[in-house]
Design a protein around this motif. Structure first.
Motif, PDB file in Angstrom:
ATOM      1  N   CYS A 346      -1.164   5.788   1.844  1.00  0.00           N
ATOM      2  CA  CYS A 346      -0.631   4.655   1.090  1.00  0.00           C
ATOM      3  C   CYS A 346      -1.268   3.365   1.589  1.00  0.00           C
ATOM      4  CB  CYS A 346       0.889   4.573   1.216  1.00  0.00           C
ATOM      5  SG  CYS A 346       1.454   4.549   2.941  1.00  0.00           S
ATOM      6  N   LEU A 347      -1.226   2.334   0.741  1.00  0.00           N
ATOM      7  CA  LEU A 347      -1.768   1.016   1.076  1.00  0.00           C
ATOM      8  C   LEU A 347      -0.844  -0.061   0.544  1.00  0.00           C
ATOM      9  CD1 LEU A 347      -5.580   1.269   0.137  1.00  0.00           C
ATOM     10  CD2 LEU A 347      -4.636   1.147   2.450  1.00  0.00           C
ATOM     11  N   ASP A 348      -0.920  -1.239   1.176  1.00  0.00           N
ATOM     12  CA  ASP A 348      -0.251  -2.417   0.616  1.00  0.00           C
ATOM     13  C   ASP A 348      -0.961  -3.667   1.107  1.00  0.00           C
ATOM     14  OD1 ASP A 348       1.608  -3.700  -0.990  1.00  0.00           O
ATOM     15  OD2 ASP A 348       2.979  -4.060   0.682  1.00  0.00           O
ATOM     16  N   PHE A 349      -1.011  -4.690   0.227  1.00  0.00           N
ATOM     17  CA  PHE A 349      -1.587  -5.994   0.568  1.00  0.00           C
ATOM     18  C   PHE A 349      -0.446  -6.983   0.799  1.00  0.00           C
ATOM     19  CE2 PHE A 349      -4.786  -3.993  -2.223  1.00  0.00           C
ATOM     20  CZ  PHE A 349      -5.888  -4.031  -1.372  1.00  0.00           C
ATOM     21  N   SER A 350      -0.635  -7.884   1.748  1.00  0.00           N
ATOM     22  CA  SER A 350       0.386  -8.899   2.002  1.00  0.00           C
ATOM     23  C   SER A 350       0.335  -9.974   0.925  1.00  0.00           C
ATOM     24  CB  SER A 350       0.178  -9.522   3.385  1.00  0.00           C
ATOM     25  OG  SER A 350      -1.069 -10.192   3.451  1.00  0.00           O
ATOM     26  N   GLY A 351       1.467 -10.661   0.743  1.00  0.00           N
ATOM     27  CA  GLY A 351       1.562 -11.679  -0.294  1.00  0.00           C
ATOM     28  C   GLY A 351       0.737 -12.913  -0.024  1.00  0.00           C
ATOM     29  N   ASP A 352       0.289 -13.116   1.234  1.00  0.00           N
ATOM     30  CA  ASP A 352      -0.607 -14.235   1.532  1.00  0.00           C
ATOM     31  C   ASP A 352      -2.073 -13.808   1.481  1.00  0.00           C
ATOM     32  OD1 ASP A 352      -0.663 -12.646   3.736  1.00  0.00           O
ATOM     33  OD2 ASP A 352      -0.018 -14.177   5.170  1.00  0.00           O
ATOM     34  N   TYR A 353      -2.313 -12.539   1.131  1.00  0.00           N
ATOM     35  CA  TYR A 353      -3.657 -11.983   0.919  1.00  0.00           C
ATOM     36  C   TYR A 353      -4.517 -12.048   2.180  1.00  0.00           C
ATOM     37  CZ  TYR A 353      -1.693 -13.653  -3.451  1.00  0.00           C
ATOM     38  OH  TYR A 353      -0.834 -13.962  -4.466  1.00  0.00           O
ATOM     39  N   LEU A 354      -3.856 -11.948   3.334  1.00  0.00           N
ATOM     40  CA  LEU A 354      -4.589 -11.973   4.594  1.00  0.00           C
ATOM     41  C   LEU A 354      -4.622 -10.612   5.279  1.00  0.00           C
ATOM     42  CD1 LEU A 354      -3.302 -15.343   6.143  1.00  0.00           C
ATOM     43  CD2 LEU A 354      -5.481 -14.910   4.972  1.00  0.00           C
ATOM     44  N   LEU A 355      -3.682  -9.715   4.937  1.00  0.00           N
ATOM     45  CA  LEU A 355      -3.552  -8.444   5.628  1.00  0.00           C
ATOM     46  C   LEU A 355      -3.510  -7.282   4.646  1.00  0.00           C
ATOM     47  CD1 LEU A 355      -0.740  -9.373   8.200  1.00  0.00           C
ATOM     48  CD2 LEU A 355      -3.211  -9.402   8.598  1.00  0.00           C
ATOM     49  N   VAL A 356      -3.933  -6.118   5.122  1.00  0.00           N
ATOM     50  CA  VAL A 356      -3.771  -4.861   4.397  1.00  0.00           C
ATOM     51  C   VAL A 356      -3.269  -3.830   5.395  1.00  0.00           C
ATOM     52  CG1 VAL A 356      -6.201  -4.204   4.746  1.00  0.00           C
ATOM     53  CG2 VAL A 356      -4.864  -3.116   2.929  1.00  0.00           C
ATOM     54  N   ALA A 357      -2.289  -3.040   4.980  1.00  0.00           N
ATOM     55  CA  ALA A 357      -1.713  -2.003   5.836  1.00  0.00           C
ATOM     56  C   ALA A 357      -1.923  -0.646   5.187  1.00  0.00           C
ATOM     57  CB  ALA A 357      -0.228  -2.251   6.068  1.00  0.00           C
ATOM     58  N   ALA A 358      -2.244   0.353   6.003  1.00  0.00           N
ATOM     59  CA  ALA A 358      -2.460   1.718   5.518  1.00  0.00           C
ATOM     60  C   ALA A 358      -1.590   2.673   6.313  1.00  0.00           C
ATOM     61  CB  ALA A 358      -3.934   2.105   5.653  1.00  0.00           C
ATOM     62  N   GLY A 359      -0.798   3.483   5.593  1.00  0.00           N
ATOM     63  CA  GLY A 359      -0.048   4.560   6.232  1.00  0.00           C
ATOM     64  C   GLY A 359      -0.887   5.826   6.238  1.00  0.00           C
ATOM     65  N   THR A 360      -0.716   6.656   7.240  1.00  0.00           N
ATOM     66  CA  THR A 360      -1.547   7.844   7.392  1.00  0.00           C
ATOM     67  C   THR A 360      -0.689   9.089   7.592  1.00  0.00           C
ATOM     68  OG1 THR A 360      -1.728   7.767   9.804  1.00  0.00           O
ATOM     69  CG2 THR A 360      -3.263   6.399   8.537  1.00  0.00           C
ATOM     70  N   ASP A 361      -1.339  10.243   7.392  1.00  0.00           N
ATOM     71  CA  ASP A 361      -0.639  11.495   7.661  1.00  0.00           C
ATOM     72  C   ASP A 361      -0.685  11.862   9.136  1.00  0.00           C
ATOM     73  OD1 ASP A 361      -3.262  12.260   8.015  1.00  0.00           O
ATOM     74  OD2 ASP A 361      -3.322  13.639   6.322  1.00  0.00           O
ATOM     75  N   MET A 362      -1.247  10.971   9.951  1.00  0.00           N
ATOM     76  CA  MET A 362      -1.262  11.168  11.400  1.00  0.00           C
ATOM     77  C   MET A 362      -0.159  10.360  12.088  1.00  0.00           C
ATOM     78  SD  MET A 362      -5.351  11.408  12.223  1.00  0.00           S
ATOM     79  CE  MET A 362      -5.810   9.917  11.331  1.00  0.00           C
ATOM     80  N   HIS A 363       0.855   9.963  11.286  1.00  0.00           N
ATOM     81  CA  HIS A 363       2.125   9.417  11.771  1.00  0.00           C
ATOM     82  C   HIS A 363       2.070   7.952  12.177  1.00  0.00           C
ATOM     83  CE1 HIS A 363       2.920  13.834  13.322  1.00  0.00           C
ATOM     84  NE2 HIS A 363       2.556  13.791  12.042  1.00  0.00           N
ATOM     85  N   TYR A 364       0.968   7.271  12.003  1.00  0.00           N
ATOM     86  CA  TYR A 364       0.908   5.865  12.393  1.00  0.00           C
ATOM     87  C   TYR A 364       0.469   4.997  11.210  1.00  0.00           C
ATOM     88  CZ  TYR A 364      -4.197   6.370  12.798  1.00  0.00           C
ATOM     89  OH  TYR A 364      -5.522   6.588  12.538  1.00  0.00           O
ATOM     90  N   TRP A 368      -5.137  -4.271   9.048  1.00  0.00           N
ATOM     91  CA  TRP A 368      -6.400  -5.002   9.172  1.00  0.00           C
ATOM     92  C   TRP A 368      -6.258  -6.402   8.572  1.00  0.00           C
ATOM     93  CZ3 TRP A 368      -6.342   0.130   7.698  1.00  0.00           C
ATOM     94  CH2 TRP A 368      -7.126   1.028   8.442  1.00  0.00           C
ATOM     95  N   SER A 369      -7.177  -7.254   8.940  1.00  0.00           N
ATOM     96  CA  SER A 369      -7.318  -8.564   8.304  1.00  0.00           C
ATOM     97  C   SER A 369      -8.270  -8.425   7.127  1.00  0.00           C
ATOM     98  CB  SER A 369      -7.860  -9.586   9.302  1.00  0.00           C
ATOM     99  OG  SER A 369      -8.213 -10.779   8.641  1.00  0.00           O
ATOM    100  N   LEU A 370      -7.899  -8.973   5.968  1.00  0.00           N
ATOM    101  CA  LEU A 370      -8.732  -8.852   4.775  1.00  0.00           C
ATOM    102  C   LEU A 370     -10.009  -9.675   4.864  1.00  0.00           C
ATOM    103  CD1 LEU A 370      -6.190  -8.840   1.799  1.00  0.00           C
ATOM    104  CD2 LEU A 370      -7.626  -6.964   2.573  1.00  0.00           C
TER     105      LEU A 370
END
Length: 686
Positions: A346-364, A368-370
């Protein structure tokens, strides 16, 4: 045999005595008897329990042999005839024939009416018909169906010609159980020859919007089974803003902004933009404070976010759909993740368009900074910050992470970045939801309550509240300041896979692999709408910023727009290949929607253009080498396999504005920014 000889003697006697009429009547009766004197059944309706099976088989075979232009509409009659034939067999106490009839023909309707079939399957005795919920719905009301006059006359002519073979049985069902509405064909309507031919060329397995039992047909929003007609809970879909005190604070900040940076010639001031927005919102029906979940008092951060919204509303590029047949020039920025080994879920972008987060099947989770700048590290024990790094890992879940969601944020114009993203939510197969601090890069709270993997999590539009959906078939409303859930939403037959909020936070939506989308009132958990019509599992949900439309997508590649007020299906959009549409996002004006999915394409759709207009085309489902596909083109073939193997073509409805194919990167997330730029993210899978 003795009875037959006796009949002959009686006939001979009547003939000698001149009783001609009596003789004629006896001969007529004798003609319908076999050699043993039993009556010969010359009509299907006289043959007991097997009559429905013979009649339905005759009816179905005739439809499949009919002209192609009439098949799509005539096929819609098969379902109600099937239901009422089955209920008739059970009511007449033919349990064996009813079971055989149901088993022989149920497969035809499994894609479209899986839920009703599951309910009808339990019926075996006449008393079940009066107690089964599904049976009561069909028994208490007439099934509505619409046919063109030509198709209807064709149908009646056939049934009359086959009266003895089973036509009379079908006519009886049509007369007593159906409300068949006939319409004349015109050049513009859906029953015109052009539209009939167009429908015949498409393989459609979903019902018409005006078809079925009121309150039970696909696309209907009436969930009250006892209502009997389209009785709907009235919705209040207007936008909710800050209270009077908060507005004054926003107004003061906007006045300061106008003084510091006066508007350009011809450009309205920020104060004027706010006043126009307030007038527009006051004209809409807005839920009262008692109809909304309680909100904490506004902080300086909330005021700053409202100010930023007004500034972006004035300065952004406006999108108004097609103009003169030409779609708006929507731009997309694609972020591709390499060397993931298919571990990103899964992925999501922050509302200030500075960050992106990725969920993984390795539990973490990794953040990152965009813009590529290093992220500040967590504070050390001595109060100093640790060395910045390119990314941060958030470790805490014990199973794969299935969804991540940034708290509401906005672009910040000051150096303090007061409106930046500060929190992140994540959900996992370990049955928990975690709240993470993006300042300390650590877990703050673990929320427990679901009895199974948690598939989705999303923040409310104003923060503080969030919503989850789970394997346990429930959705739950939470607040960040309590570890227990606040509200439980129960009604789906299978997993709740996707959830989203209405922009005014008074309602929430849930989508399930039972192929149903439900709308709930937040304050009491009462269901206010139910939308059925998808032929695949629900894979994405998104409500329009103006709060009037809901978009839902499934794993068959279909996107459906629902008009929330009347509870009607607004339209269907097709273009994605099978595998699922995984993400949806609306433009700020609610006139354009963007989608991304397993076929590796980002597609832009015109919400207001009817998709039965000219411009039908086909594109290859698996994307190409970054080429843009114009939705107005008749056929655009883009191959991502270098010409070695041609990909499967899929039908694209004419409301597609454009498509952006990737090489081999399924799209996990798409998002419209407040400036109407599209952000998209996916993982390259060679």
């Amino acid at each position: 045999m003795a009875d037959r000889n006796l009949d002959c003697e009686v006939l001979e006697y009547l003939s000698k005595k001149g009783y001609n009429r009596t003789e004629a009547m006896l001969r007529m009766e004798s003609a319908n008897q076999d050699v043993d004197g039993r009556p010969i059944q010359t009509r299907v309706e006289e043959s007991g329990g097997v009559k429905y099976g013979k009649a339905f088989d005759l009816f179905r075979n005739w439809i499949e042999e009919n002209l192609e232009i009439y098949k799509p509409d005539l096929r819609r009659l098969l379902w109600p005839v099937f239901v009422y034939s089955f209920l008739g067999l059970v009511s007449d106490f033919y349990p064996r024939e009813a079971k055989s009839f149901f088993a022989n023909f149920r497969e035809i309707f499994e894609n479209e009416h899986e839920g009703d079939l599951r309910g009808l399957q339990a019926i075996a005795l006449p008393e079940h018909v009066s107690t089964n919920e599904i049976a009561k719905i069909y028994q208490s009301q007439r099934y509505r169906a619409t046919l063109s006059q030509t198709a209807f006359f064709n149908l009646i002519q056939f049934l009359e010609s086959k009266e003895k073979e089973g036509g009379a049985v079908i006519v009886g069902i049509l007369q007593s159980r159906l409300n068949v509405v006939t319409v004349e064909r015109t050049a513009e309507d859906q029953f015109s020859l052009a539209k009939l031919l167009e429908r015949a060329r498409q393989v459609e397995d979903f019902p018409a919007e005006d078809e079925g039992i009121p309150g039970h047909n696909p696309g209907s929003a009436n969930i009250d089974r006892n209502a009997g007609s389209a009785v709907l809970t009235k919705l209040k879909l207007g936008q909710v803003t800050l209270d009077a005190e908060g507005r004054q604070d926003v107004l003061g900040d906007l006045e300061d902004e106008d003084k510091a940076m006066p508007p350009a010639p011809g450009q309205p001031s920020l104060v004027e933009v706010l006043e126009q927005r307030i007038k527009r919102e006051e004209s809409e029906e807005v839920p009262g404070r008692t109809e909304l979940p309680p909100r904490p008092p506004p902080l300086a951060r909330d005021i700053a976010m409202e100010v930023q919204k007004v500034k972006e509303h004035r300065d952004r590029m406006k999108i108004s759909g097609r103009t003169g047949g030409v779609g708006p020039g929507v731009s997309a920025a694609m972020y591709t993740f390499h060397n993931t080994n298919d571990s990103i879920t899964c992925l999501d972008f922050s509302g200030d368009y500075l960050l992106v987060a990725a969920g993984t099947d390795m539990h973490y989770i990794r953040v990152w900074s965009l813009n590529g700048s290093p992220l500040p590290g967590p504070p050390l024990e001595n109060g100093q910050e640790s060395r910045p790094s390119a990314s941060h890992r958030l470790i805490g879940h014990s199973s794969p992470v299935y969804a991540v969601s940034f708290a509401p944020a906005a672009v910040s114009s000051d150096k303090q970045h007061i409106t930046k993203a500060k929190y992140l939510l994540s959900c996992s197969a370990d049955r928990t939801v975690r709240l993470w601090s993006l300042d300390a890069w650590s877990c703050l709270v673990v929320y427990k309550g679901h009895d199974g993997p948690v598939w989705d999590v999303t923040w409310g539009p104003f923060g503080h509240y969030f919503l989850t959906g789970s394997f346990d078939r429930t959705a739950r409303l939470w607040s960040t300041d309590r570890v227990d859930y606040l509200r439980l939403f129960v009604g789906h037959d299978r997993d709740v896979d996707h959830v989203c909020f209405h922009p005014n936070s008074a309602y929430v939506f849930t989508g399930s692999c039972d192929k149903i989308v439900r709308m709930w009132l937040v304050t009491n958990g009462y269901p206010v709408r139910m939308f059925t019509g998808h032929t695949g599992n629900i894979t994405a949900l998104a409500c329009s910023p103006d709060g009037k439309l809901l978009a839902s997508a499934d794993d068959a590649g279909t996107i459906i727009l629902w008009d929330l007020g009347p509870g009607k299906l607004f339209k269907r959009m097709r273009g994605h290949a099978k595998g699922g549409v995984w993400s949806l996002s609306w433009s700020v004006e609610s006139t354009v929607i963007v989608s991304g999915g397993a076929d590796g394409t980002v597609r832009v759709w015109d919400v207001q253009l009817p998709n039965d207009a000219s411009g039908q085309g086909k594109v290859v489902g698996e994307g190409g080498a970054g080429q843009k596909i114009d939705g107005a083109a008749q056929v655009a073939n883009v191959s991502g396999t270098g010409g070695k193997k041609k990909a499967k073509e899929v039908v694209v409805t004419s409301d597609q504005i454009s498509a952006f194919p990737t090489k081999k990167s399924p799209i996990y997330k798409v998002m419209f920014t407040q400036q109407n730029l599209v952000l998209a993210g996916g993982a390259y899978l060679p």
